[in-house]
Design a protein around this motif. Structure first.
Motif, PDB file in Angstrom:
ATOM      1  N   LEU A  29       0.822  -1.218   0.000  1.00  0.00           N
ATOM      2  CA  LEU A  29       0.000   0.000   0.000  1.00  0.00           C
ATOM      3  C   LEU A  29       0.859   1.274   0.000  1.00  0.00           C
ATOM      4  N   PRO A  30       1.830   1.433   0.920  1.00  0.00           N
ATOM      5  CA  PRO A  30       2.674   2.633   0.850  1.00  0.00           C
ATOM      6  C   PRO A  30       3.608   2.635  -0.355  1.00  0.00           C
ATOM      7  N   LEU A  31       4.135   1.458  -0.731  1.00  0.00           N
ATOM      8  CA  LEU A  31       5.024   1.398  -1.889  1.00  0.00           C
ATOM      9  C   LEU A  31       4.279   1.778  -3.162  1.00  0.00           C
ATOM     10  N   GLY A  32       3.030   1.358  -3.262  1.00  0.00           N
ATOM     11  CA  GLY A  32       2.230   1.717  -4.427  1.00  0.00           C
ATOM     12  C   GLY A  32       2.039   3.216  -4.550  1.00  0.00           C
ATOM     13  N   LEU A  33       1.893   3.898  -3.408  1.00  0.00           N
ATOM     14  CA  LEU A  33       1.742   5.356  -3.439  1.00  0.00           C
ATOM     15  C   LEU A  33       3.019   6.009  -3.934  1.00  0.00           C
ATOM     16  N   ILE A  34       4.159   5.505  -3.488  1.00  0.00           N
ATOM     17  CA  ILE A  34       5.447   6.040  -3.946  1.00  0.00           C
ATOM     18  C   ILE A  34       5.611   5.827  -5.446  1.00  0.00           C
ATOM     19  N   ILE A  35       5.261   4.628  -5.911  1.00  0.00           N
ATOM     20  CA  ILE A  35       5.377   4.325  -7.339  1.00  0.00           C
ATOM     21  C   ILE A  35       4.450   5.217  -8.155  1.00  0.00           C
ATOM     22  N   ALA A  88       7.639 -15.540  -1.542  1.00  0.00           N
ATOM     23  CA  ALA A  88       6.253 -15.294  -1.965  1.00  0.00           C
ATOM     24  C   ALA A  88       5.817 -13.886  -1.581  1.00  0.00           C
ATOM     25  N   CYS A  89       6.141 -13.465  -0.367  1.00  0.00           N
ATOM     26  CA  CYS A  89       5.754 -12.128   0.101  1.00  0.00           C
ATOM     27  C   CYS A  89       6.400 -11.040  -0.740  1.00  0.00           C
ATOM     28  N   VAL A  90       7.691 -11.209  -1.061  1.00  0.00           N
ATOM     29  CA  VAL A  90       8.393 -10.214  -1.883  1.00  0.00           C
ATOM     30  C   VAL A  90       7.721 -10.088  -3.248  1.00  0.00           C
ATOM     31  N   ALA A  91       7.411 -11.223  -3.857  1.00  0.00           N
ATOM     32  CA  ALA A  91       6.764 -11.211  -5.172  1.00  0.00           C
ATOM     33  C   ALA A  91       5.391 -10.548  -5.108  1.00  0.00           C
ATOM     34  N   PHE A  92       4.620 -10.865  -4.089  1.00  0.00           N
ATOM     35  CA  PHE A  92       3.295 -10.271  -3.944  1.00  0.00           C
ATOM     36  C   PHE A  92       3.374  -8.772  -3.692  1.00  0.00           C
ATOM     37  N   VAL A  93       4.319  -8.348  -2.873  1.00  0.00           N
ATOM     38  CA  VAL A  93       4.459  -6.918  -2.577  1.00  0.00           C
ATOM     39  C   VAL A  93       4.775  -6.144  -3.853  1.00  0.00           C
ATOM     40  N   ILE A  94       5.731  -6.618  -4.629  1.00  0.00           N
ATOM     41  CA  ILE A  94       6.107  -5.932  -5.868  1.00  0.00           C
ATOM     42  C   ILE A  94       4.938  -5.899  -6.845  1.00  0.00           C
ATOM     43  N   ASN A  95       4.286  -7.045  -7.010  1.00  0.00           N
ATOM     44  CA  ASN A  95       3.182  -7.144  -7.966  1.00  0.00           C
ATOM     45  C   ASN A  95       2.025  -6.236  -7.584  1.00  0.00           C
ATOM     46  N   TYR A  96       1.589  -6.327  -6.340  1.00  0.00           N
ATOM     47  CA  TYR A  96       0.416  -5.564  -5.935  1.00  0.00           C
ATOM     48  C   TYR A  96       0.716  -4.077  -5.748  1.00  0.00           C
ATOM     49  N   ALA A  97       1.959  -3.743  -5.429  1.00  0.00           N
ATOM     50  CA  ALA A  97       2.322  -2.322  -5.356  1.00  0.00           C
ATOM     51  C   ALA A  97       2.125  -1.651  -6.706  1.00  0.00           C
ATOM     52  N   CYS A  98       2.441  -2.381  -7.769  1.00  0.00           N
ATOM     53  CA  CYS A  98       2.260  -1.820  -9.116  1.00  0.00           C
ATOM     54  C   CYS A  98       0.779  -1.652  -9.453  1.00  0.00           C
ATOM     55  N   TYR A  99      -0.033  -2.620  -9.067  1.00  0.00           N
ATOM     56  CA  TYR A  99      -1.470  -2.482  -9.308  1.00  0.00           C
ATOM     57  C   TYR A  99      -2.068  -1.361  -8.457  1.00  0.00           C
ATOM     58  N   PHE A 100      -1.658  -1.294  -7.194  1.00  0.00           N
ATOM     59  CA  PHE A 100      -2.145  -0.229  -6.321  1.00  0.00           C
ATOM     60  C   PHE A 100      -1.722   1.141  -6.847  1.00  0.00           C
ATOM     61  N   SER A 101      -0.523   1.218  -7.418  1.00  0.00           N
ATOM     62  CA  SER A 101      -0.021   2.511  -7.915  1.00  0.00           C
ATOM     63  C   SER A 101      -0.921   3.069  -9.008  1.00  0.00           C
ATOM     64  N   GLU A 102      -1.431   2.182  -9.858  1.00  0.00           N
ATOM     65  CA  GLU A 102      -2.318   2.639 -10.924  1.00  0.00           C
ATOM     66  C   GLU A 102      -3.660   3.097 -10.371  1.00  0.00           C
ATOM     67  N   ILE A 103      -4.122   2.432  -9.321  1.00  0.00           N
ATOM     68  CA  ILE A 103      -5.364   2.862  -8.676  1.00  0.00           C
ATOM     69  C   ILE A 103      -5.172   4.226  -8.029  1.00  0.00           C
ATOM     70  N   TYR A 104      -4.049   4.393  -7.319  1.00  0.00           N
ATOM     71  CA  TYR A 104      -3.739   5.696  -6.712  1.00  0.00           C
ATOM     72  C   TYR A 104      -3.640   6.786  -7.776  1.00  0.00           C
ATOM     73  N   ARG A 105      -2.917   6.473  -8.845  1.00  0.00           N
ATOM     74  CA  ARG A 105      -2.714   7.471  -9.901  1.00  0.00           C
ATOM     75  C   ARG A 105      -4.040   7.917 -10.500  1.00  0.00           C
ATOM     76  N   GLY A 106      -4.908   6.947 -10.770  1.00  0.00           N
ATOM     77  CA  GLY A 106      -6.219   7.287 -11.311  1.00  0.00           C
ATOM     78  C   GLY A 106      -7.020   8.140 -10.346  1.00  0.00           C
ATOM     79  N   GLY A 107      -6.947   7.808  -9.043  1.00  0.00           N
ATOM     80  CA  GLY A 107      -7.674   8.586  -8.044  1.00  0.00           C
ATOM     81  C   GLY A 107      -7.149   9.998  -7.911  1.00  0.00           C
ATOM     82  N   ILE A 108      -5.830  10.150  -7.886  1.00  0.00           N
ATOM     83  CA  ILE A 108      -5.226  11.482  -7.733  1.00  0.00           C
ATOM     84  C   ILE A 108      -5.511  12.347  -8.947  1.00  0.00           C
ATOM     85  N   GLN A 109      -5.369  11.772 -10.134  1.00  0.00           N
ATOM     86  CA  GLN A 109      -5.562  12.559 -11.354  1.00  0.00           C
ATOM     87  C   GLN A 109      -7.030  12.863 -11.629  1.00  0.00           C
TER      88      GLN A 109
END
Length: 214
Positions: A29-35, A88-109
């Motif tokens: 969640l926080p990593l996605g915001l940074i991305i 597994a956790c590392v892979a999930f964090v990286i993967n979902y951070a990227c998906y969350f980042s797009e959700i954040y970006r859409g919300g902010i813009q």
């Protein structure tokens, strides 16, 4: 083997699914915001690098990413593998951070530019505008897609068994090889219950944010 023993073992292994779920949220969640900030950066090289990274992660299977992160370090360096749950956790964090980042970006813009300008007229800094004007409206807008991602995440945790992480589905398959099919079907109850709780939680959050009519 009694049903109570089997159910206890399924409950215990579902704890691995829950562990991956909560660790992923804690970091993604926080990593996605940074991305998302990187993907909206005015510095073109940074924006291009971040967008390319997000494209690669979103465009390749999560299962493949789990395999690469588990076996990659050992193949490239000293032959030592990461612990299975950690990989597994590392892979999930990286993967979902990227998906969350797009959700954040859409919300902010999606926030009207006029609100930023109104904040500037009032003498607010960019940080103040983000936290006092933008953030709560963004949260309101991203709650529905975030709810979908959360429910997808808990189900995706089953992919950890590709590197022999003994989560609930892997355990139930072991019982299936012994001639017991009901544990395999009963795993659905665990996921249904978890997703039901998430549905209620996000429904409550949406009602709490109803004062933002966006």
């Amino acid at each position: 083997m009694s049903a109570s023993v089997i159910f206890t073992s399924l409950t215990k292994t579902f704890g691995i699914n829950c562990q991956i779920f909560f660790v992923t949220l804690l970091f993604a969640l926080p990593l996605g915001l940074i991305i998302s900030f990187g993907s909206m950066s005015r510095f073109t090289p940074l924006r291009a690098i971040v967008k390319t990274f997000v494209w690669i992660i979103r465009g390749t299977p999560l299962m493949l990413q789990i395999i690469i992160i588990f076996y990659g370090p050992g193949l490239l360096w000293d032959g030592k593998l990461l612990p299975r749950v950690t990989a597994a956790c590392v892979a999930f964090v990286i993967n979902y951070a990227c998906y969350f980042s797009e959700i954040y970006r859409g919300g902010i813009q999606s926030i009207p530019r006029g609100q930023y300008e109104a904040g500037q007229v009032l003498g607010m800094t960019k940080t103040q505008i983000f936290f006092k004007v933008t953030l709560l409206q963004v949260i309101k807008r991203v709650i529905p897609p975030m709810g979908n991602e959360f429910m997808t995440l808990i189900k995706d945790t089953a992919l950890a068994n590709v590197i022999a992480t003994k989560e609930i589905i892997m355990m139930s398959k072991e019982y299936a090889t012994k001639g017991l099919i009901w544990p395999l079907f009963s795993t659905a109850l665990f996921f249904l219950l978890f997703c039901g709780i998430l549905t209620l939680l996000f429904g409550w959050l949406e009602k709490k944010m109803d004062y933002f009519r966006v």
